[in-house]
Design a protein around this motif. Structure first.
Motif, PDB file in Angstrom:
ATOM      1  N   ALA A  87       0.813  -1.226   0.000  1.00 42.85           N
ATOM      2  CA  ALA A  87       0.000   0.000   0.000  1.00 42.85           C
ATOM      3  C   ALA A  87       0.844   1.272   0.000  1.00 42.85           C
ATOM      4  O   ALA A  87       0.565   2.201  -0.758  1.00 42.85           O
ATOM      5  CB  ALA A  87      -0.955  -0.005   1.191  1.00 42.85           C
ATOM      6  N   ASP A  88       1.875   1.342   0.820  1.00 44.53           N
ATOM      7  CA  ASP A  88       2.703   2.552   0.876  1.00 44.53           C
ATOM      8  C   ASP A  88       3.432   2.793  -0.444  1.00 44.53           C
ATOM      9  O   ASP A  88       3.492   3.925  -0.929  1.00 44.53           O
ATOM     10  CB  ASP A  88       3.720   2.470   2.018  1.00 44.53           C
ATOM     11  N   ALA A  89       3.977   1.729  -1.029  1.00 46.66           N
ATOM     12  CA  ALA A  89       4.686   1.874  -2.300  1.00 46.66           C
ATOM     13  C   ALA A  89       3.729   2.303  -3.406  1.00 46.66           C
ATOM     14  O   ALA A  89       4.057   3.156  -4.229  1.00 46.66           O
ATOM     15  CB  ALA A  89       5.381   0.571  -2.674  1.00 46.66           C
ATOM     16  N   LEU A  90       2.529   1.738  -3.432  1.00 45.28           N
ATOM     17  CA  LEU A  90       1.549   2.120  -4.452  1.00 45.28           C
ATOM     18  C   LEU A  90       1.031   3.536  -4.214  1.00 45.28           C
ATOM     19  O   LEU A  90       0.760   4.264  -5.158  1.00 45.28           O
ATOM     20  CB  LEU A  90       0.390   1.122  -4.482  1.00 45.28           C
ATOM     21  N   GLN A  91       0.903   3.924  -2.958  1.00 42.76           N
ATOM     22  CA  GLN A  91       0.449   5.283  -2.641  1.00 42.76           C
ATOM     23  C   GLN A  91       1.439   6.326  -3.155  1.00 42.76           C
ATOM     24  O   GLN A  91       1.045   7.366  -3.653  1.00 42.76           O
ATOM     25  CB  GLN A  91       0.266   5.438  -1.118  1.00 42.76           C
ATOM     26  N   ALA A  92       2.728   6.025  -3.067  1.00 45.62           N
ATOM     27  CA  ALA A  92       3.764   6.970  -3.474  1.00 45.62           C
ATOM     28  C   ALA A  92       4.086   6.896  -4.970  1.00 45.62           C
ATOM     29  O   ALA A  92       4.765   7.775  -5.490  1.00 45.62           O
ATOM     30  CB  ALA A  92       5.040   6.702  -2.672  1.00 45.62           C
ATOM     31  N   ASP A  93       3.602   5.882  -5.661  1.00 46.11           N
ATOM     32  CA  ASP A  93       3.905   5.702  -7.080  1.00 46.11           C
ATOM     33  C   ASP A  93       3.298   6.848  -7.889  1.00 46.11           C
ATOM     34  O   ASP A  93       2.151   7.225  -7.692  1.00 46.11           O
ATOM     35  CB  ASP A  93       3.343   4.357  -7.556  1.00 46.11           C
TER      36      ASP A  93
END
Length: 163
Positions: A87-93
């Motif tokens: 979730a964090d990686a996708l949020q920052a993508d």
């Protein structure tokens, strides 16, 4: 006039677009994240049939999604992947994200409001539905790239004006 397929020849349509100053569109590249299996394979085949360049990767909590692709599609159908770890990686993508899910999930709520944009497809997806959703994602991507290209120029102008 050159024959179609002859060395150095270009299709008539491409010459016409170039003459008018239009660029021909390159196929959009899509990164599909999801567990290996028939669901992801079918999604990859559908997207390829629709004319997109498709890359796929396993969704893993311990690593960020690959940087390849213009748009990310997260195939949340099934229970095999640990999506909350991503979730964090996708949020920052910085790429638009399209989520394909057959039911509500916590990850969908967690990714709502991403700056790059999030689309959600549920139920019986169709070719027309994918085309519309991916057209919106493509517009979001182009808008973000145009803003990023303009940012240094606007910032430099503001600094000059402030002097």
């Amino acid at each position: 006039p050159s024959r179609p397929g002859a060395a150095g020849s270009r299709p008539r349509r491409t010459r016409r677009f170039a003459k008018w100053g239009w660029k021909t569109m390159q196929p959009m590249q899509i990164l599909v994240l999801g567990p290996e299996g028939s669901g992801r394979a079918e999604l990859e085949k559908t997207l390829t049939r629709l004319g997109y360049v498709v890359m796929a990767a396993e969704a893993r909590a311990e690593r960020t999604p690959p940087a390849s692709g213009d748009i990310v599609i997260a195939d949340l159908r099934g229970d095999e992947a640990d999506w909350l770890g991503l979730a964090d990686a996708l949020q920052a993508d910085a790429r638009p994200l399209m989520i394909v899910s057959e039911r509500p999930r916590r990850l969908v709520r967690a990714l709502t409001g991403r700056p790059a944009g999030t689309m959600l497809m549920t139920g019986a997806e169709s070719d027309a539905g994918y085309r519309v959703a991916l057209s919106v994602c493509q517009a979001l991507r182009r808008s973000a790239l145009a803003r990023a290209a303009e940012a240094p120029r606007n910032g430099a102008a503001a600094k000059v004006a402030a002097l």
